[in-house]
Design an enzyme around this catalytic site. Structure first.
Site, mmCIF file in Angstrom:
data_model
loop_
_atom_site.group_PDB
_atom_site.id
_atom_site.type_symbol
_atom_site.label_atom_id
_atom_site.label_comp_id
_atom_site.label_asym_id
_atom_site.label_seq_id
_atom_site.Cartn_x
_atom_site.Cartn_y
_atom_site.Cartn_z
ATOM 1 N N LYS A 11 -24.454 -46.433 1.625
ATOM 2 C CA LYS A 11 -23.451 -46.309 2.691
ATOM 3 C C LYS A 11 -24.148 -46.329 4.046
ATOM 4 O O LYS A 11 -25.265 -45.845 4.196
ATOM 5 C CB LYS A 11 -22.663 -44.993 2.548
ATOM 6 C CG LYS A 11 -21.887 -44.884 1.252
ATOM 7 C CD LYS A 11 -20.741 -45.847 1.247
ATOM 8 C CE LYS A 11 -19.932 -45.684 -0.028
ATOM 9 N NZ LYS A 11 -18.980 -46.757 -0.197
ATOM 10 N N CYS A 12 -23.472 -46.915 5.021
ATOM 11 C CA CYS A 12 -23.999 -46.923 6.386
ATOM 12 C C CYS A 12 -24.105 -45.478 6.862
ATOM 13 O O CYS A 12 -23.254 -44.670 6.499
ATOM 14 C CB CYS A 12 -23.098 -47.739 7.306
ATOM 15 S SG CYS A 12 -23.430 -49.513 7.163
ATOM 16 N N PRO A 13 -25.176 -45.162 7.549
ATOM 17 C CA PRO A 13 -26.084 -46.038 8.278
ATOM 18 C C PRO A 13 -27.338 -46.450 7.510
ATOM 19 O O PRO A 13 -28.223 -47.071 8.099
ATOM 20 C CB PRO A 13 -26.467 -45.199 9.492
ATOM 21 C CG PRO A 13 -26.547 -43.813 8.948
ATOM 22 C CD PRO A 13 -25.416 -43.750 7.934
ATOM 23 N N ASP A 38 -21.353 -51.979 1.260
ATOM 24 C CA ASP A 38 -20.551 -51.128 2.136
ATOM 25 C C ASP A 38 -19.834 -52.007 3.158
ATOM 26 O O ASP A 38 -20.481 -52.706 3.932
ATOM 27 C CB ASP A 38 -21.435 -50.113 2.851
ATOM 28 C CG ASP A 38 -20.649 -49.122 3.693
ATOM 29 O OD1 ASP A 38 -19.405 -49.248 3.775
ATOM 30 O OD2 ASP A 38 -21.273 -48.219 4.277
ATOM 31 N N ASP A 44 -21.497 -52.902 11.480
ATOM 32 C CA ASP A 44 -22.715 -52.250 11.970
ATOM 33 C C ASP A 44 -23.913 -53.187 12.108
ATOM 34 O O ASP A 44 -24.641 -53.115 13.098
ATOM 35 C CB ASP A 44 -23.093 -51.080 11.062
ATOM 36 C CG ASP A 44 -22.164 -49.890 11.220
ATOM 37 O OD1 ASP A 44 -21.330 -49.911 12.154
ATOM 38 O OD2 ASP A 44 -22.281 -48.945 10.427
#
Length: 73
Positions: A11-13, A38, A44
């Site tokens: 998952k980001c970040p 994601d 992003d």
């Protein structure tokens, strides 16, 4: 030279952090290919590239997104 990062399931970040670290280790003109699942990465990673001035291409590979980021000077 081209590096590959498999960030599927992260998952980001985290994908962005891994991409930044990889970009720090390559020369201008070289590329990093990062594969992510994601959906937030669609926003992003291109944002990171725009801010840093790197080229970014996006391709869909099944349920994953594949970003090819080429480092600029």
């Amino acid at each position: 030279m081209s590096l590959a990062i498999d960030a599927r399931g992260l998952k980001c970040p985290l994908p962005v952090i891994r991409l930044e670290k990889a970009l720090d280790g390559i020369r201008p003109g070289e590329s990093v290919v990062i594969t992510c699942t994601d959906p937030v990465a669609r926003v992003d990673i291109p944002l990171l590239c725009r801010k840093a001035g790197h080229a970014c291409e996006i391709a869909v590979q099944g349920e994953a997104l594949e970003f090819t980021v080429t480092k600029t000077a």
